[in-house]
Scaffold this motif. Sequence first.
Motif, PDB file in Angstrom:
ATOM      1  N   GLU A 158       0.835  -1.209   0.000  1.00  0.00           N
ATOM      2  CA  GLU A 158       0.000   0.000   0.000  1.00  0.00           C
ATOM      3  C   GLU A 158       0.872   1.261   0.000  1.00  0.00           C
ATOM      4  O   GLU A 158       0.597   2.223  -0.719  1.00  0.00           O
ATOM      5  N   PHE A 159       1.942   1.238   0.818  1.00  0.00           N
ATOM      6  CA  PHE A 159       2.837   2.395   0.882  1.00  0.00           C
ATOM      7  C   PHE A 159       3.507   2.617  -0.469  1.00  0.00           C
ATOM      8  O   PHE A 159       3.591   3.733  -0.962  1.00  0.00           O
ATOM      9  N   TYR A 160       3.987   1.529  -1.081  1.00  0.00           N
ATOM     10  CA  TYR A 160       4.630   1.641  -2.378  1.00  0.00           C
ATOM     11  C   TYR A 160       3.643   2.148  -3.425  1.00  0.00           C
ATOM     12  O   TYR A 160       3.982   2.995  -4.245  1.00  0.00           O
ATOM     13  N   SER A 201       4.117   5.627  -5.168  1.00  0.00           N
ATOM     14  CA  SER A 201       4.226   5.617  -6.622  1.00  0.00           C
ATOM     15  C   SER A 201       3.202   6.570  -7.240  1.00  0.00           C
ATOM     16  O   SER A 201       3.530   7.324  -8.170  1.00  0.00           O
ATOM     17  N   ASP A 202       1.985   6.540  -6.723  1.00  0.00           N
ATOM     18  CA  ASP A 202       0.949   7.452  -7.238  1.00  0.00           C
ATOM     19  C   ASP A 202       1.342   8.912  -6.993  1.00  0.00           C
ATOM     20  O   ASP A 202       1.216   9.757  -7.887  1.00  0.00           O
ATOM     21  N   ALA A 257       3.427  14.092  -8.825  1.00  0.00           N
ATOM     22  CA  ALA A 257       4.406  15.174  -8.686  1.00  0.00           C
ATOM     23  C   ALA A 257       5.199  15.348  -9.983  1.00  0.00           C
ATOM     24  O   ALA A 257       5.464  16.479 -10.415  1.00  0.00           O
ATOM     25  N   ALA A 258       5.557  14.250 -10.632  1.00  0.00           N
ATOM     26  CA  ALA A 258       6.288  14.348 -11.895  1.00  0.00           C
ATOM     27  C   ALA A 258       5.422  15.001 -12.971  1.00  0.00           C
ATOM     28  O   ALA A 258       5.914  15.834 -13.749  1.00  0.00           O
TER      29      ALA A 258
END
Length: 181
Positions: A113-115, A119-120, A125-126
Amino acid sequence: MADDETNQGKDTNAAAARNGSSTSQGGGTERSNPSRSSAARSGSASRTSARSSAASEAAMRKQIAELKREVSRLNRALADQAEEAASATQGWYQSAADRASGLYSGAADRASEFYGGASDRASRAARQLRSQAQSVSETVQQNPGTVSTAMVLGGLVGLLIGMAMARNSDADQDWARPWSR
């Protein structure tokens, strides 16, 4: 010849002693013989000794049988206790394995879940940085004079700040003199 009769009498007395009766040479009357009574006593003593040894042997066999039964009972009790301990240990092991498995799967779920969340967020942000860089790039392309004016103004502001700092440092130059000599 008298010796032969004496020897015959002794042989008859010995045979009679073995049979349990006593006869004399002269007529078959019984008389008490001291050697016979000691032999009878030793025979009865050996019979009594045999009876007591047989009784003690029987008692020992009985005790051995009882001890064997007791050892069998103890072995069964130990086997039962070992079985109980093994099942308790198996239960503890299974419980620990279940807890470890639950902790591992919980940690793996949280990490996933953290990953996934990281990632989201990183991808958002990118995308935002890309869109902002693109908007800045478009603005610079559309207004080249504004960018050059902003750069000149930034340089002038930097120069003024540097001059102000230099004026203040003239008063504090005494601390630098020992190194400048």
